[in-house]
Design an enzyme around this catalytic site. Structure first.
Site, short mmCIF file in Angstrom:
data_model
loop_
_atom_site.label_atom_id
_atom_site.label_comp_id
_atom_site.label_asym_id
_atom_site.label_seq_id
_atom_site.Cartn_x
_atom_site.Cartn_y
_atom_site.Cartn_z
N SER A 114 -2.38 0.55 6.38
CA SER A 114 -2.05 -1.73 6.75
C SER A 114 -2.57 -2.50 5.92
CB SER A 114 -2.32 -1.45 8.96
OG SER A 114 -2.19 -2.44 8.60
N HIS A 163 4.10 0.93 2.38
CA HIS A 163 5.51 0.75 1.74
C HIS A 163 5.67 1.70 0.57
CE1 HIS A 163 2.80 -3.04 2.83
NE2 HIS A 163 3.67 -3.58 3.41
N GLY A 206 9.68 1.80 8.14
CA GLY A 206 8.40 2.52 8.78
C GLY A 206 7.78 2.64 10.18
N HIS A 239 0.57 -1.38 0.33
CA HIS A 239 -0.15 0.00 0.16
C HIS A 239 1.11 1.32 0.04
CE1 HIS A 239 0.92 0.12 4.19
NE2 HIS A 239 0.49 -0.94 4.84
N GLU A 240 -0.02 2.60 0.44
CA GLU A 240 1.18 3.78 0.18
C GLU A 240 2.44 3.87 1.16
OE1 GLU A 240 0.82 6.22 -2.11
OE2 GLU A 240 -0.68 5.31 -3.19
#
Ligand code: AMP
Length: 273
Positions: A186, A37, A148, A34-35
């Protein structure tokens, strides 16, 4: 973009790139990208990486026996397309069998920072994380690796592991990417029903309400607020962002970390001062 499934093939390709003087970044993930990552790939680029290796591996060793290893979402095709679009130059899709050979018996254990928070609730989790990240570091031998802040304890432990085991890799922590609602992105958000997704907003909203000052009353208010939104609190903690030791006052250098269940889905979020 190169695609690898065999650890040895990835290792020789990376060694050749390193010999050519290419600056290599590693972005470890469990996939279902997703964004959040993709922001790590962007961060690697911003830091001058010339080869960006994204690993996609749902690592069985970091899941407990009653956790979601089997049902963790996977979508290899979509992940490949996203990696390509984001500018990854190699993707590594190993299988558990080729990462953990028969009779695998060596593990990496961090013995201090991993005791509390998620480590206390998920026995063996960070042993699995440190082991797989060490293996990825040895396979890729990157110049930098991007993690992250979403998984703040994890990034802090990896930094300590890098220091204590002399990996010689620059560990970068990239900020949390959120949905417009504030919910931290997530892969596990895919499990949420509409009602659970709505309730889950209480995590980021509770964090936004925290102010510098005494922690105990704010901890109580946060626990009440999460429970009022139908979430089951796992932990609400304020810690020193470097040592992860509990603190009594929220101030510069404090991290507040939350974990709570929306239905069966365990969600985490955090904020740094
Ligand atoms: P995961 O696939 O959930 O194991 O995450 C792989 C990496 O992406 C970890 O370093 C995570 O901290 C990071 N990550 C996951 N979600 C986010 C997010 N919302 N914002 C920033 N980084 C994230």
């Amino acid at each position: 973009m190169k695609i690898f499934r065999e650890p040895k093939k990835l290792q020789s390709w990376c060694a050749a790139r390193r010999m050519e003087g290419r600056r290599i970044a590693l972005v470890p993930t469990m996939g279902y990208l997703h964004e959040g990552h993709l922001s790590l790939i962007a961060e690697a680029k911003r830091r001058g990486a010339e080869e960006i290796v994204v690993s996609v591996f749902v690592n069985p060793v970091q899941f407990g026996p009653n956790e979601d290893f089997d049902k963790y979402p996977r979508d290899e095709k979509a992940d490949l397309a996203k990696c390509r679009a984001a500018g990854a130059t190699a993707v590594f899709f190993p299988t558990p069998a080729n990462m953990y050979l028969d009779a695998h018996s060596v593990y990496v254990n961090e013995e201090s920072l991993s005791k509390g928070l998620c480590g206390a609730r998920r026995p063996g989790h960070f042993r699995g994380v440190c082991t797989v990240v060490s293996k990825l570091f040895n396979l890729v031998r990157p110049h930098l690796a991007v993690f992250g802040q979403k998984d703040f304890q994890q990034a802090t432990i990896i930094r300590r592991m890098e220091r204590d085991l002399n990996f010689g890799i620059d560990i970068v922590m990239a900020p949390i990417v959120r949905e417009p609602s504030g919910l931290a992105r997530s892969s596990r958000n895919a499990y949420l029903s509409d009602a659970e997704r709505e309730n889950a907003l209480a995590l980021s909203q509770s964090l936004a309400a925290i102010k510098p000052g005494p922690w105990v009353p704010q901890k109580r208010r946060t626990e009440r607020n999460l429970a009022a939104h139908g979430l089951k609190v796992d932990y609400v903690e304020a810690v020193d962002a470097e040592t992860l030791a509990p603190v009594k006052t929220v101030r510069k250098g404090t991290a507040v970390l939350l974990a709570a269940y929306a239905g069966k889905t365990r969600l985490i979020d955090n904020r740094l001062w």
